[in-house]
Design a protein around this motif. Structure first.
Motif, PDB file in Angstrom:
ATOM      1  N   VAL A  53       0.893  -1.163   0.000  1.00  0.00           N
ATOM      2  CA  VAL A  53       0.000   0.000   0.000  1.00  0.00           C
ATOM      3  C   VAL A  53       0.930   1.212   0.000  1.00  0.00           C
ATOM      4  N   PHE A  54       0.747   2.121  -0.969  1.00  0.00           N
ATOM      5  CA  PHE A  54       1.687   3.234  -1.076  1.00  0.00           C
ATOM      6  C   PHE A  54       1.570   4.177   0.108  1.00  0.00           C
ATOM      7  N   GLY A  55       2.707   4.494   0.684  1.00  0.00           N
ATOM      8  CA  GLY A  55       2.752   5.635   1.582  1.00  0.00           C
ATOM      9  C   GLY A  55       2.862   5.358   3.056  1.00  0.00           C
ATOM     10  N   VAL A 107       8.626  22.089   1.158  1.00  0.00           N
ATOM     11  CA  VAL A 107       8.845  21.756  -0.254  1.00  0.00           C
ATOM     12  C   VAL A 107       9.262  20.292  -0.333  1.00  0.00           C
ATOM     13  N   PHE A 108       8.782  19.593  -1.354  1.00  0.00           N
ATOM     14  CA  PHE A 108       9.183  18.185  -1.462  1.00  0.00           C
ATOM     15  C   PHE A 108       9.468  17.793  -2.899  1.00  0.00           C
ATOM     16  N   GLU A 109      10.065  16.617  -3.037  1.00  0.00           N
ATOM     17  CA  GLU A 109      10.293  15.996  -4.337  1.00  0.00           C
ATOM     18  C   GLU A 109       9.802  14.555  -4.257  1.00  0.00           C
ATOM     19  N   GLY A 110       9.689  13.914  -5.410  1.00  0.00           N
ATOM     20  CA  GLY A 110       9.357  12.490  -5.445  1.00  0.00           C
ATOM     21  C   GLY A 110      10.109  11.878  -6.597  1.00  0.00           C
ATOM     22  N   LEU A 111      10.930  10.879  -6.337  1.00  0.00           N
ATOM     23  CA  LEU A 111      11.644  10.193  -7.416  1.00  0.00           C
ATOM     24  C   LEU A 111      11.767   8.730  -7.060  1.00  0.00           C
ATOM     25  N   LEU A 127      11.318   1.775  -5.484  1.00  0.00           N
ATOM     26  CA  LEU A 127      11.463   2.432  -4.184  1.00  0.00           C
ATOM     27  C   LEU A 127      11.220   3.921  -4.405  1.00  0.00           C
ATOM     28  N   TYR A 128      10.173   4.431  -3.790  1.00  0.00           N
ATOM     29  CA  TYR A 128       9.835   5.860  -3.936  1.00  0.00           C
ATOM     30  C   TYR A 128      10.659   6.656  -2.931  1.00  0.00           C
ATOM     31  N   LEU A 129      11.344   7.682  -3.418  1.00  0.00           N
ATOM     32  CA  LEU A 129      12.209   8.500  -2.556  1.00  0.00           C
ATOM     33  C   LEU A 129      11.546   9.857  -2.368  1.00  0.00           C
ATOM     34  N   ARG A 130      11.436  10.287  -1.135  1.00  0.00           N
ATOM     35  CA  ARG A 130      10.759  11.540  -0.836  1.00  0.00           C
ATOM     36  C   ARG A 130      11.732  12.484  -0.100  1.00  0.00           C
ATOM     37  N   PRO A 131      12.479  13.304  -0.870  1.00  0.00           N
ATOM     38  CA  PRO A 131      13.265  14.375  -0.238  1.00  0.00           C
ATOM     39  C   PRO A 131      12.329  15.523   0.121  1.00  0.00           C
ATOM     40  N   SER A 176       1.742   0.180  -7.853  1.00  0.00           N
ATOM     41  CA  SER A 176       0.930   1.185  -8.561  1.00  0.00           C
ATOM     42  C   SER A 176       0.388   2.225  -7.596  1.00  0.00           C
ATOM     43  N   TYR A 177       0.319   3.462  -8.060  1.00  0.00           N
ATOM     44  CA  TYR A 177      -0.270   4.524  -7.232  1.00  0.00           C
ATOM     45  C   TYR A 177      -1.795   4.469  -7.337  1.00  0.00           C
ATOM     46  N   TYR A 178      -2.296   4.346  -8.572  1.00  0.00           N
ATOM     47  CA  TYR A 178      -3.739   4.199  -8.775  1.00  0.00           C
ATOM     48  C   TYR A 178      -4.059   2.743  -9.099  1.00  0.00           C
ATOM     49  N   ALA A 194       5.763  25.198  -8.271  1.00  0.00           N
ATOM     50  CA  ALA A 194       6.609  24.727  -7.163  1.00  0.00           C
ATOM     51  C   ALA A 194       5.971  23.490  -6.533  1.00  0.00           C
ATOM     52  N   LYS A 195       6.832  22.581  -6.073  1.00  0.00           N
ATOM     53  CA  LYS A 195       6.289  21.383  -5.417  1.00  0.00           C
ATOM     54  C   LYS A 195       6.267  21.670  -3.912  1.00  0.00           C
ATOM     55  N   CYS A 196       5.269  22.467  -3.529  1.00  0.00           N
ATOM     56  CA  CYS A 196       5.169  22.857  -2.123  1.00  0.00           C
ATOM     57  C   CYS A 196       3.883  22.274  -1.539  1.00  0.00           C
ATOM     58  N   ASN A 225       0.161  23.565  -2.189  1.00  0.00           N
ATOM     59  CA  ASN A 225      -0.572  23.281  -3.434  1.00  0.00           C
ATOM     60  C   ASN A 225      -1.442  22.040  -3.281  1.00  0.00           C
ATOM     61  N   TYR A 226      -0.949  21.080  -2.523  1.00  0.00           N
ATOM     62  CA  TYR A 226      -1.661  19.807  -2.393  1.00  0.00           C
ATOM     63  C   TYR A 226      -2.787  19.955  -1.365  1.00  0.00           C
ATOM     64  N   GLY A 227      -2.487  20.641  -0.255  1.00  0.00           N
ATOM     65  CA  GLY A 227      -3.514  20.856   0.767  1.00  0.00           C
ATOM     66  C   GLY A 227      -4.696  21.642   0.210  1.00  0.00           C
ATOM     67  N   GLY A 276      -4.026  17.114 -10.210  1.00  0.00           N
ATOM     68  CA  GLY A 276      -3.659  16.798  -8.833  1.00  0.00           C
ATOM     69  C   GLY A 276      -2.278  16.200  -8.608  1.00  0.00           C
ATOM     70  N   THR A 277      -2.141  14.932  -8.932  1.00  0.00           N
ATOM     71  CA  THR A 277      -0.881  14.232  -8.680  1.00  0.00           C
ATOM     72  C   THR A 277      -0.085  14.018  -9.961  1.00  0.00           C
ATOM     73  N   MET A 278      -0.540  14.592 -11.081  1.00  0.00           N
ATOM     74  CA  MET A 278       0.063  14.231 -12.373  1.00  0.00           C
ATOM     75  C   MET A 278      -0.010  15.383 -13.377  1.00  0.00           C
ATOM     76  N   VAL A 311       0.413  11.706 -16.107  1.00  0.00           N
ATOM     77  CA  VAL A 311       1.787  11.196 -16.043  1.00  0.00           C
ATOM     78  C   VAL A 311       2.507  11.833 -14.858  1.00  0.00           C
ATOM     79  N   GLY A 312       3.203  11.000 -14.099  1.00  0.00           N
ATOM     80  CA  GLY A 312       3.929  11.519 -12.940  1.00  0.00           C
ATOM     81  C   GLY A 312       4.818  10.434 -12.359  1.00  0.00           C
ATOM     82  N   THR A 313       5.681  10.823 -11.434  1.00  0.00           N
ATOM     83  CA  THR A 313       6.602   9.847 -10.861  1.00  0.00           C
ATOM     84  C   THR A 313       5.829   8.739 -10.164  1.00  0.00           C
ATOM     85  N   ALA A 314       4.918   9.112  -9.280  1.00  0.00           N
ATOM     86  CA  ALA A 314       4.171   8.088  -8.556  1.00  0.00           C
ATOM     87  C   ALA A 314       3.201   7.375  -9.494  1.00  0.00           C
ATOM     88  N   ALA A 315       2.474   8.145 -10.290  1.00  0.00           N
ATOM     89  CA  ALA A 315       1.423   7.564 -11.128  1.00  0.00           C
ATOM     90  C   ALA A 315       1.971   6.882 -12.383  1.00  0.00           C
TER      91      ALA A 315
HETATM   92  C1  COI Z   1       4.953  12.252  -7.317  1.00  0.00           C
HETATM   93  O1  COI Z   1       4.504  11.762  -8.342  1.00  0.00           O
HETATM   94  O2  COI Z   1       6.094  12.030  -6.925  1.00  0.00           O
HETATM   95  C2  COI Z   1       4.137  13.120  -6.492  1.00  0.00           C
HETATM   96  O3  COI Z   1       4.701  13.892  -5.777  1.00  0.00           O
HETATM   97  C3  COI Z   1       2.675  13.002  -6.557  1.00  0.00           C
HETATM   98  C4  COI Z   1       2.038  12.650  -5.262  1.00  0.00           C
HETATM   99  C5  COI Z   1       2.472  11.346  -4.681  1.00  0.00           C
HETATM  100  C6  COI Z   1       2.073  13.769  -4.294  1.00  0.00           C
END
Ligand code: COI
Length: 357
Positions: A26-28, A71-75, A137-141, A169-171, A194-196, A199-201, A233-235, A299-303
């Motif tokens: 389960v992601f997260g 601020v965050f990143e996702g890779l 492996l999802y990396l969250r700086p 999978s994210y979705y 910006a990835k702050c 924006n998500y809240g 939203g996420t993509m 399209v996105g890192t998580a998705a």
């Molecule tokens: C990502 O795709 O890395 C994201 O940041 C989207 C989401 C998980 C917040």
């Protein structure tokens, strides 16, 4: 190539890895054993270390809790078939990280510190990277403002952290999305690029309303006209209409997605015409009504690439058949083949940590 790491490491004595089930991720909510931290004070970064994952001690006055300096990143890191580990496009993620930090008046993270943090953490927790091709492996700086001060000001102290979480999978499936014309995510000149955290809240309320109507996500429209599609939203968003790939331009209010950039390069390599241009939902609806061949995907890192199977525009809903021969799956396969080292990496995207290092 990995940088030579100088970060002190304290290893866990109670790994949770034996309890980790790579077939039911389960992601997260299942971080790896360790985390990276570094502190910023008196104008520079220091105290970098990798330690067992732990709770934070934070003043209730910490500025991030009140005024949103986060601020965050996702890779992602992948296990390659030859046993090496690859981190996908960390330099592009680092560059975007610093742009986001600048926008929030937060101190940039030097490239060497960012890369060292990733390499040290990924090398140490490499056994958490699932061997399955659909997993990573999802990396969250991320950086938060930690100065204890309730007055509205730019913080003088920060904490830079990296945590890592295995993911598949994210979705769960194809997406049902709604074109949003009441609420806006961002306007030009705002923080949309910006990835702050804010924006998500700020997107939660309209997204919750869309979910109550049976949708998974929102297709945001621009803040001035409520007409031109922005991102989801996420993509980031992509459309394939009669063979031409269309994606909204980086006009200041959408995120400069790394997956977006990678897929445009792959599409061009495959001979597909790629256009970055304003694309209104009226044009989308006209194409759907005219019976044109339309593929839509986020399209996105998580998705990665998430196909869209239904779009709500006002009172109308349009079904988009998602077939096995869709171009989006060809793009996804090529991206995955490069990421997993199954084919040559013509773009130099994979940052390799050799097996055993
Ligand atoms: C990502 O795709 O890395 C994201 O940041 C989207 C989401 C998980 C917040």
């Amino acid at each position: 190539m990995p940088t030579v790491t100088t970060i002190p490491v304290t290893r866990t004595t109670a790994s949770r890895l034996p309890d980790f089930d790579p077939d039911h991720i389960v992601f997260g909510n299942n971080p790896t054993d360790h985390m990276f931290t570094a502190r910023y004070s008196n104008g520079s970064w220091g105290e970098a270390r990798v330690e067992p994952l732990h709770q934070l001690t934070l003043s209730p006055l910490a500025l991030c809790l009140h005024y949103g300096q986060t601020v965050f990143e996702g890779l992602k890191a992948y296990r390659l078939e030859n046993g090496d580990i690859s981190i996908f496009r960390p330099y592009k993620h680092h560059s975007r990280f610093n742009k986001s930090l600048d926008r929030l008046c937060m101190p940039e993270v030097p490239e060497a510190l960012f890369m060292d943090a990733l390499h040290t953490l990924v090398s140490l927790d490499r056994d958490w990277i699932p061997a399955r091709a659909d997993s990573s492996l999802y990396l969250r700086p991320f950086v938060i403002a930690t100065e204890p001060r309730v007055g509205v000001k730019v913080s003088d102290e920060y904490l830079f952290m990296v945590v890592a979480l295995p993911m598949s999978s994210y979705y769960a499936g194809n997406l049902k999305v709604k074109v949003e014309t009441e609420f806006v995510r961002a306007v030009e000149g705002g923080t949309g690029a910006a990835k702050c955290g804010g924006n998500y809240g700020a997107a939660f309320y309209p997204t919750q309303k869309a979910k109550e109507q049976g949708y998974d996500q929102i297709l945001w429209t621009d803040g001035k006209h409520n007409e031109f599609l922005e991102e989801s939203g996420t993509m980031n968003l992509m459309f394939l209409i009669d063979g031409v790939l269309i994606t909204p331009p980086l006009a200041g209010s959408i995120l400069d997605g790394v997956t977006r950039d990678s897929l445009m390069a792959i599409a061009r390599e495959m001979g597909i015409v790629v256009t970055e241009r304003p694309f209104s939902y009226h044009e989308l609806e006209a194409a759907l009504l005219a019976g044109k061949q339309v593929e839509a995907f986020g399209v996105g890192t998580a998705a990665v690439i998430s196909p869209i199977e239904l779009i709500g525009i006002g009172a109308n809903q349009y079904k988009l058949p998602v077939t096995d021969d869709a171009v989006l799956f060809q793009l996804k396969r090529r991206l995955q083949d490069i990421r997993l080292g199954r084919v040559a990496d013509p773009f130099g995207w994979n940052d390799i940590i050799p097996a055993g290092e």
